[in-house]
Design a protein around this motif. Structure first.
Motif, PDB file in Angstrom:
ATOM      1  N   THR A 217      21.057 -66.840  43.371  1.00  0.00           N
ATOM      2  CA  THR A 217      21.877 -66.166  43.233  1.00  0.00           C
ATOM      3  C   THR A 217      22.010 -65.340  41.866  1.00  0.00           C
ATOM      4  O   THR A 217      23.536 -64.156  41.505  1.00  0.00           O
ATOM      5  N   HIS A 218      20.685 -65.486  41.458  1.00  0.00           N
ATOM      6  CA  HIS A 218      20.457 -64.223  40.126  1.00  0.00           C
ATOM      7  C   HIS A 218      20.381 -62.788  40.787  1.00  0.00           C
ATOM      8  O   HIS A 218      21.195 -62.049  40.496  1.00  0.00           O
ATOM      9  N   ALA A 219      18.734 -62.978  41.069  1.00  0.00           N
ATOM     10  CA  ALA A 219      18.662 -62.216  41.779  1.00  0.00           C
ATOM     11  C   ALA A 219      17.701 -62.047  42.690  1.00  0.00           C
ATOM     12  O   ALA A 219      16.272 -61.417  43.072  1.00  0.00           O
ATOM     13  N   GLY A 220      17.458 -63.366  42.958  1.00  0.00           N
ATOM     14  CA  GLY A 220      17.029 -63.106  44.594  1.00  0.00           C
ATOM     15  C   GLY A 220      15.478 -63.928  44.389  1.00  0.00           C
ATOM     16  O   GLY A 220      14.906 -63.745  46.272  1.00  0.00           O
ATOM     17  N   PHE A 234      14.640 -75.192  39.516  1.00  0.00           N
ATOM     18  CA  PHE A 234      13.961 -74.176  38.342  1.00  0.00           C
ATOM     19  C   PHE A 234      13.593 -73.006  38.942  1.00  0.00           C
ATOM     20  O   PHE A 234      12.419 -72.537  39.526  1.00  0.00           O
ATOM     21  N   CYS A 235      15.019 -71.487  37.912  1.00  0.00           N
ATOM     22  CA  CYS A 235      13.725 -70.154  39.362  1.00  0.00           C
ATOM     23  C   CYS A 235      12.503 -69.658  38.248  1.00  0.00           C
ATOM     24  O   CYS A 235      13.115 -69.215  36.792  1.00  0.00           O
ATOM     25  N   PRO A 236      11.641 -69.269  38.634  1.00  0.00           N
ATOM     26  CA  PRO A 236      11.261 -68.776  37.431  1.00  0.00           C
ATOM     27  C   PRO A 236      11.285 -67.848  36.760  1.00  0.00           C
ATOM     28  O   PRO A 236      10.331 -67.187  36.046  1.00  0.00           O
ATOM     29  N   GLN A 239      14.656 -68.275  34.841  1.00  0.00           N
ATOM     30  CA  GLN A 239      14.260 -69.320  34.571  1.00  0.00           C
ATOM     31  C   GLN A 239      16.306 -70.095  34.153  1.00  0.00           C
ATOM     32  O   GLN A 239      17.189 -70.249  33.619  1.00  0.00           O
ATOM     33  N   SER A 240      16.553 -69.315  35.479  1.00  0.00           N
ATOM     34  CA  SER A 240      18.237 -69.956  35.594  1.00  0.00           C
ATOM     35  C   SER A 240      17.766 -71.953  36.076  1.00  0.00           C
ATOM     36  O   SER A 240      16.797 -71.423  36.806  1.00  0.00           O
ATOM     37  N   THR A 241      18.848 -72.142  36.127  1.00  0.00           N
ATOM     38  CA  THR A 241      18.232 -73.483  36.351  1.00  0.00           C
ATOM     39  C   THR A 241      19.762 -74.451  37.457  1.00  0.00           C
ATOM     40  O   THR A 241      20.514 -74.266  36.443  1.00  0.00           O
ATOM     41  N   GLY A 253      20.986 -70.374  31.752  1.00  0.00           N
ATOM     42  CA  GLY A 253      19.988 -69.310  32.455  1.00  0.00           C
ATOM     43  C   GLY A 253      21.128 -68.105  33.108  1.00  0.00           C
ATOM     44  O   GLY A 253      22.470 -68.675  32.851  1.00  0.00           O
ATOM     45  N   PRO A 254      21.203 -67.290  33.223  1.00  0.00           N
ATOM     46  CA  PRO A 254      21.790 -65.755  34.186  1.00  0.00           C
ATOM     47  C   PRO A 254      22.115 -66.153  35.056  1.00  0.00           C
ATOM     48  O   PRO A 254      23.451 -65.193  35.687  1.00  0.00           O
ATOM     49  N   ALA A 255      22.530 -66.855  35.537  1.00  0.00           N
ATOM     50  CA  ALA A 255      22.452 -67.089  37.464  1.00  0.00           C
ATOM     51  C   ALA A 255      24.139 -67.784  37.191  1.00  0.00           C
ATOM     52  O   ALA A 255      24.434 -68.756  35.815  1.00  0.00           O
TER      53      ALA A 255
HETATM   54  S1  FES Z   1      16.350 -64.785  39.924  1.00  0.00           S
HETATM   55 FE1  FES Z   1      16.378 -66.817  39.670  1.00  0.00          FE
HETATM   56  S2  FES Z   1      17.073 -66.629  37.696  1.00  0.00           S
HETATM   57 FE2  FES Z   1      16.847 -64.496  38.231  1.00  0.00          FE
END
Ligand code: FES
Ligand code: HEM
Lengths: 287, 472
Positions: A217-220, A234-236, A239-241, A253-255
């Protein structure tokens, strides 16, 4: 022909390097070496020689030719230091008109404005439609995915999935049966070791198996990693968790939003199906 | 001149009257300083980029359609790959010299951007942006923007797994534009990512639109340097406001530039032999829904990536009309702010000190407290953000948890740049006060001040003021 006096070089200092036999030899040797390198390159490349051979020859040839040119100039010309006058803007011309043809009188200033304004409108008018043609209108595209009531969850290979296919603590990457590879609809299927709690919607959990949208949900980016030691998605990318046992809410993280949960159920053959499309917005924020 | 060359020249001269202009050009004086070479390095990397790029374009296929690879690279034999990735594999492993030229192209792209950034730093630090060169400075800002676009689109073309991630994030950045995001993103991508249009469009931008603009703008940039003459560092005994001291284009500057371009090409080739950059075979193609563990953009995008990482979660809707999100603030507003600050700085300095007239002699930034503070502030900010883009690697190397690493960068990025900027600003002010000087308001004033410090220091000019050619 009379030369422009300003173009003449105003020499401040001039030194003449002594002619040097050694220098001449360096020029000849390096230039010759460059030709030799070019030869190696020209033979080795088409014959499929190894990259280090023809690459090295090309590199060495360029470097040697650089030395040859440098050396050629060192004792062939005097070393000159010169000074040049900066062009100072000529104030005499300051209020001369740009052209000698002027418009007739100051009448018709309205006409000038009308012409400029309609020129701008005309420009926008003919530029806008081609831009609009570049892509379809978004409509509801970003609000929907390919999940519909009864659509089976399938793996990358297109195989349907039963809850028991996943080991305890296991995770799988899932698509809607009829839309494999459509990123917006990608889903993570997890079999949690402990029953999930709110805000997870427990009606959509089958045997501790939950499904969340895989689109961060941060940047896809695909939220592709599962850290078993602290049970976190964990989004690589940044680093949104997310916490899969609590509705995949973001924990670090940023999400800013939870990964939407897919309404999950079983069909009469015991395969996992969607009960409906996601009920929350999938993926990053838009407009 | 060799007979053949002079015959050719005379033939043309009889028709085009070239003798006068060519003499003028050959006699053009170039001031000498290593930092003036940075612009040239950028220029020559552009030449290398165009030359190698033409070769690559002969083989590259701008398409994402599934294609079977039948070349010699074993790992992928018989595999279905996106056509773009497949053509890059063929180019690298089945076309003689293909891999070498690809690597030179990548190396030159890094050098192009690095040299442009350093060139911009020298322009900013020394004050070459001051009147009358603001136009060229702003042209330069446009150039560096397009250099970034060229770098990003080029990075995307192989359609490897990293490229896929970069394109996804770019798409999400466009989506995040309040009010118009989805439309703009659909216009550029031709629909919801991934569409079949992305790669063909990026290709057109990368090989036609952007290089065309860059070449046109560089030509104008150089024409302006020629028209306005180069700035120079102060030389004792020479009135730099009226004169340029240096070496003529022919032969000194010509010899230097010719050597530079050959050495640069030679070193780029050597780097291409030794450093296996751009070997996308190991990254694998873009696969929907997958992302590698090391999702890192090219180094020149690190600062934006770092900003995306450390920006706290944020997403709110304004009256249900538009959405403001973290990716918008960190990925669009913030870089926009940095570029605006850079574009506005020349005006800020002129206003702050009430500067008058034209400036041709370069200054030490410590002589201008505002500039010293601005430069250290903004560049330390950009560097810290770039460092934040390595947060996962730093965490792995140091054993500090990723959370703590991110908090470290959140705090330092906010606090350190203003503190550093203020500190050096104070230092520069004190330094001026110690010598009881103020910031000169015009170049003439600055030169009088410089001359008096020299007298005070008891130093004699090395070169007596040559009344150069008793100029008018
Ligand atoms: S896209 Fe997942 S943390 Fe930015
Ligand atoms: C992107 C590619 C660029 C190329 C190829 C390029 C090339 C050059 C060259 C060859 C020169 C003359 C030599 C020198 O002073 O270094 C020059 C001068 C200049 N450039 Fe650039 N440049 C680029 C980007 C920029 C940027 C990003 C800026 C600033 C924002 C900039 C601002 C200037 C200015 C103000 C001058 C005049 C300097 C002076 O007279 O001292 N340029 N450029």
């Amino acid at each position: 022909m009379k030369q422009d006096p300003k173009a003449e070089l105003r020499v401040i200092s001039r030194t003449e390097p002594p002619a040097s036999k050694l220098n001449d030899s360096i020029v000849v040797l390096t230039a010759g070496g460059a030709v030799l390198c070019a030869l190696v390159f020209a033979v080795a490349l088409p014959l499929g020689g190894p990259l280090p051979l023809y690459g090295g020859a090309l590199s060495l040839g360029l470097l040697l030719f650089g030395v040859a040119i440098r050396r050629y100039f060192t004792d062939r010309f005097p070393d000159i230091e010169a000074i040049e006058l900066r062009e100072i803007p000529d104030p005499d011309h300051a209020d001369e008109p740009l052209s000698d043809v002027e418009a007739l009188g100051p009448r018709r200033s309205f006409l000038k404005r009308a012409l400029i304004a309609s020129g701008a409108l005309f420009g926008i008018g003919i530029a806008a439609p081609p831009i609009a043609s570049l892509g379809p209108a978004p409509g509801g595209t970003l609000l929907r995915t390919a999940w519909r009531p009864g659509v089976r969850l399938v793996t990358n290979e297109g195989l349907p999935v039963q809850p028991d296919d996943l080991a305890m603590g296991g995770i799988a990457s899932i698509w809607p049966q009829d839309a494999i590879g459509q990123e917006r609809s990608s889903v993570l299927l997890l079999r949690l070791t402990t029953p999930p709690v709110a805000p997870t919607n427990l009606d959509w959990v089958v045997d501790n198996v939950v499904a969340y949208s895989k689109v961060c949900t941060h940047a896809g980016c695909p939220v592709a990693l599962y850290r078993e030691q602290d049970n976190a998605l964990f989004c690589p990318c940044h680093q949104s968790t997310f916490d899969p046992s609590r509705g995949a809410v973001p924990t670090f993280g940023p999400a800013a939003r939870a990964l939407p949960q897919l309404p999950l159920g079983l069909d009469d053959q015991g395969y996992l199906v969607a009960l409906d499309d996601f009920q929350a917005q999938v993926g990053p924020a838009f407009d | 001149m060799t007979p053949l060359f002079s015959l050719l020249f005379d033939t043309l001269d009889a028709r085009l009257k070239l003798r006068g202009p060519s003499r003028k050009v050959a006699n053009k004086v170039f001031p000498h300083n290593w930092s003036f070479l940075l612009g040239e390095v950028a220029l020559f990397s552009l030449v290398v980029l165009v030359a190698t790029g033409i070769f690559l374009t002969m083989f590259y296929r701008p398409s994402t359609e599934a294609t079977v690879y039948n070349g010699s690279y074993e790992l992928y034999q018989g595999a279905q790959l996106p056509a773009a990735f497949e053509s890059i594999l063929r180019l690298s492993h089945d076309v003689p010299g293909g891999l070498l030229f690809r690597r030179i192209h990548r190396g030159a792209s890094h050098l192009f951007i690095a040299a442009s950034v350093l060139h911009m730093l020298r322009i900013l630090l020394t004050g070459a942006f001051r009147r009358p060169r603001e136009v060229n400075y702003h042209l330069g800002i446009g150039l560096i923007t397009f250099a970034f676009v060229a770098g990003f689109t080029g990075y995307s073309l192989p359609y490897d797994s990293l490229a896929g991630t970069g394109i996804r994030i770019a798409y999400s950045e466009l989506l995040s534009l309040p009010l118009i995001g989805d439309r703009v993103a659909f216009w550029i991508f031709g629909g919801d990512f991934p569409t079949g249009d992305v790669i063909p469009r990026f290709f057109v931008f990368h090989v036609l639109v952007v290089p065309g603009l860059i070449i046109a703008m560089v030509s104008l940039h150089l024409a302006l340097v020629a028209r306005q003459r180069h700035t120079q560092f102060p030389v004792r005994g020479v009135d730099g406001h009226k004169f340029i001291l240096g070496k003529p284009l022919w032969p000194a500057q010509f010899a230097e530039s010719a050597t530079l371009v050959l050495w640069m090409a030679g070193l780029l080739t050597a780097a291409a032999v030794f450093i296996p950059w751009s070997d996308v075979a190991l990254l694998g193609p873009y696969v929907p829904g997958e992302v590698g563990n090391n999702a890192q953009p090219d180094w020149f995008m690190f600062w934006i990536d770092g900003a995306l990482r450390i920006f706290p979660p944020l997403e709110f809707s304004v009256f249900g009309l538009l959405t403001v999100s973290g990716p918008f603030v960190a990925g669009i507003l913030l870089p926009g702010f940095v570029f605006t600050a850079l574009a506005a700085y020349p005006f800020a300095e002129r206003r702050r000190y009430g500067l008058r007239g034209d400036w041709h002699v370069l200054t030490n930034p410590l002589e201008i407290p505002l500039r010293a503070g601005f430069m250290l502030g903004i560049w330390s900010f950009v560097l810290l953000l770039s460092a934040a883009a390595t947060s996962d690697i730093l965490s792995r190397l140091t054993g500090v948890s990723i959370e703590n690493v991110l908090w470290f960068f959140r705090i330092t990025c906010v606090l350190l740049p203003p503190l550093l900027g203020l500190a050096i600003n104070r230092y520069a002010k004190r330094r001026l006060a110690r010598h009881s000087r103020t910031v000169a308001r015009s170049e003439q004033e600055a030169q009088v001040a410089a001359a008096s410090t020299e007298v005070a220091a008891g130093s004699k000019p090395k070169q007596p003021a040559q009344a150069p050619g008793s100029a008018p």
